[in-house]
Design a protein around this motif. Sequence first.
Motif, PDB file in Angstrom:
ATOM      1  N   HIS A 112       8.346   2.613   8.087  1.00  0.00           N
ATOM      2  CA  HIS A 112       6.895   2.310   7.617  1.00  0.00           C
ATOM      3  C   HIS A 112       6.697   1.686   7.063  1.00  0.00           C
ATOM      4  O   HIS A 112       7.723   0.909   6.388  1.00  0.00           O
ATOM      5  N   SER A 113       5.588   0.669   6.291  1.00  0.00           N
ATOM      6  CA  SER A 113       4.770  -0.177   5.840  1.00  0.00           C
ATOM      7  C   SER A 113       5.696  -0.441   4.694  1.00  0.00           C
ATOM      8  O   SER A 113       5.586  -1.665   3.883  1.00  0.00           O
ATOM      9  N   TYR A 114       5.384   0.697   3.499  1.00  0.00           N
ATOM     10  CA  TYR A 114       5.990   0.629   2.392  1.00  0.00           C
ATOM     11  C   TYR A 114       6.494   1.684   2.393  1.00  0.00           C
ATOM     12  O   TYR A 114       6.869   2.664   2.764  1.00  0.00           O
ATOM     13  N   ASN A 115       7.415   1.660   0.825  1.00  0.00           N
ATOM     14  CA  ASN A 115       8.377   2.356   0.600  1.00  0.00           C
ATOM     15  C   ASN A 115       7.475   3.961   0.481  1.00  0.00           C
ATOM     16  O   ASN A 115       6.711   4.179  -0.607  1.00  0.00           O
TER      17      ASN A 115
ATOM     18  N   VAL B 125      -9.354   0.653  -8.137  1.00  0.00           N
ATOM     19  CA  VAL B 125      -8.921   1.265  -6.348  1.00  0.00           C
ATOM     20  C   VAL B 125      -7.962   0.068  -6.171  1.00  0.00           C
ATOM     21  O   VAL B 125      -7.176   1.246  -4.902  1.00  0.00           O
ATOM     22  N   PHE B 126      -7.676  -0.271  -5.711  1.00  0.00           N
ATOM     23  CA  PHE B 126      -6.924  -1.132  -4.964  1.00  0.00           C
ATOM     24  C   PHE B 126      -5.441  -0.993  -5.284  1.00  0.00           C
ATOM     25  O   PHE B 126      -4.624  -1.312  -4.515  1.00  0.00           O
ATOM     26  N   HIS B 127      -5.357  -0.877  -6.297  1.00  0.00           N
ATOM     27  CA  HIS B 127      -3.835  -0.436  -6.956  1.00  0.00           C
ATOM     28  C   HIS B 127      -3.241   0.993  -5.900  1.00  0.00           C
ATOM     29  O   HIS B 127      -2.388   1.167  -6.239  1.00  0.00           O
ATOM     30  N   HIS B 128      -4.677   1.473  -5.361  1.00  0.00           N
ATOM     31  CA  HIS B 128      -4.396   2.567  -4.381  1.00  0.00           C
ATOM     32  C   HIS B 128      -3.838   2.222  -3.121  1.00  0.00           C
ATOM     33  O   HIS B 128      -4.095   3.044  -2.390  1.00  0.00           O
TER      34      HIS B 128
ATOM     35  N   PRO C 247      -2.463  -4.531   3.340  1.00  0.00           N
ATOM     36  CA  PRO C 247      -3.679  -4.220   5.121  1.00  0.00           C
ATOM     37  C   PRO C 247      -4.857  -3.935   4.451  1.00  0.00           C
ATOM     38  O   PRO C 247      -5.696  -3.495   4.833  1.00  0.00           O
ATOM     39  N   GLN C 248      -4.530  -2.363   3.783  1.00  0.00           N
ATOM     40  CA  GLN C 248      -5.475  -1.519   3.428  1.00  0.00           C
ATOM     41  C   GLN C 248      -7.028  -2.577   2.601  1.00  0.00           C
ATOM     42  O   GLN C 248      -7.589  -2.233   2.961  1.00  0.00           O
TER      43      GLN C 248
END
Length: 434
Positions: free
Chosen positions: A74-77, A348-351, A355-356
Amino acid sequence: MSIIDRKLSSLSIFFPCYNDKGTIGTLILEAQRTAERLTPDYEIIVVDDGSTDGSRELLADLAKKLPSLKIIYHSYNHGYGGALRSGFEASSKEWVFYTDGDGQYDVRELLQLAAAVTPAVDVVNGYKRKRSDPLHRIIIGSLYQYAMRGLFTLPVRDPDCDFRLIRKELLNRIHLTSTTGTITIEIVKKLQLAGAHFTEVSISHYFRVYGKSQFFNFKRVTLTLWRLMFLWVELFIPRLTGRVYRFFTQPSVGLVIRRIIELNFWRHRQLLLNTLTTYAPQGPILDFGCGTGVLSTVFDPQQYVGVDTDAISIAYAKKHHQGRFVNFDGHTIPFSDQYFGLCFVVGVFHHLSDPQSLRAFSEIKRVLRPGARLLIIEDTKNSFPITRFVQAHDQGKFIRSQEEWEQLIGRVFTIEQKGRYFCGISYYSYYILK
């Protein structure tokens, strides 16, 4: 018949791993030796849930040496529930066994679970003979077990014991949604509702020898209890759940709540108006992640375009606001290059992961005209207790500090102006970019 004479047709063993470098290697080797005593057809899976302690490097090295080992990174937890869901999805054999990667259970006792398998058994659930934890965790754990068994009418005495052997066929019948520790209750209850037959085996439990528990902190416990409440409603009051869920997920209801806690977005509106006045965009204006379109009222409807991935929100926006609203897939903005004279993005970006976010930045940059501006308004980490509480229960996993926002944004755009402000009880940073 002895334990080692009893065979399983095929077996998937998996471990969720989050900063378990000190234990995961031994567990993998013990799992292989145990699996070989049960079946020639087995696989071992480790779901690394964003470890940062060197677990990933260790797992990569082991995967080169053990053909039966498969690693999911997983790239993040994703949280404990997210790790288990990945493991269940990746498991391909008739029987699936999982336990934690922290070494508090002895994987060799899988032999005892396998010995309890009969044609009539679908789930063999372990239960701890004696819990080897600090006193406060033993007390809390016991209270939790009693409460969960009573509230959810569970068929096992220790639903929090993550030492389970499950027929894959039964797992295929259920859909798991939890991302937190609530998944242990969700698994047992949904398997029960799917018609699974349970049996139980007592197992050992040991003190943690490496790392620390990821669960026992205020944020995680609060979030788990909150989601358990909704899980109970979902499972036990289906008709009411449908109505309640539909009510609280209606765009109009969510909008009312946000209007209250963010004072009708007045600071956002003020910043948008100032940006319009200062930069006088030449061309259409893009609201990236427009949601219900509540901020469209700041702009001339002939210039405004809102895009969002949520079709329900877009339908609401079309019904209640003027302007153009478009549902898109989240990857490609459905407009030509250099189409817009201004773009703004609010919350938006805190979701999105780094990379996304970078992919979204690239797509926004593509559709902006030369000299156009991008305004980003984002939830930002801070020490204000109420804001921290709200952010702890936000669905976004990537609420960053001001420095982190600047580093991320600066990889694609030039920051022309920046600032911060409170809006209601929420704390924001804003950036005007070109």
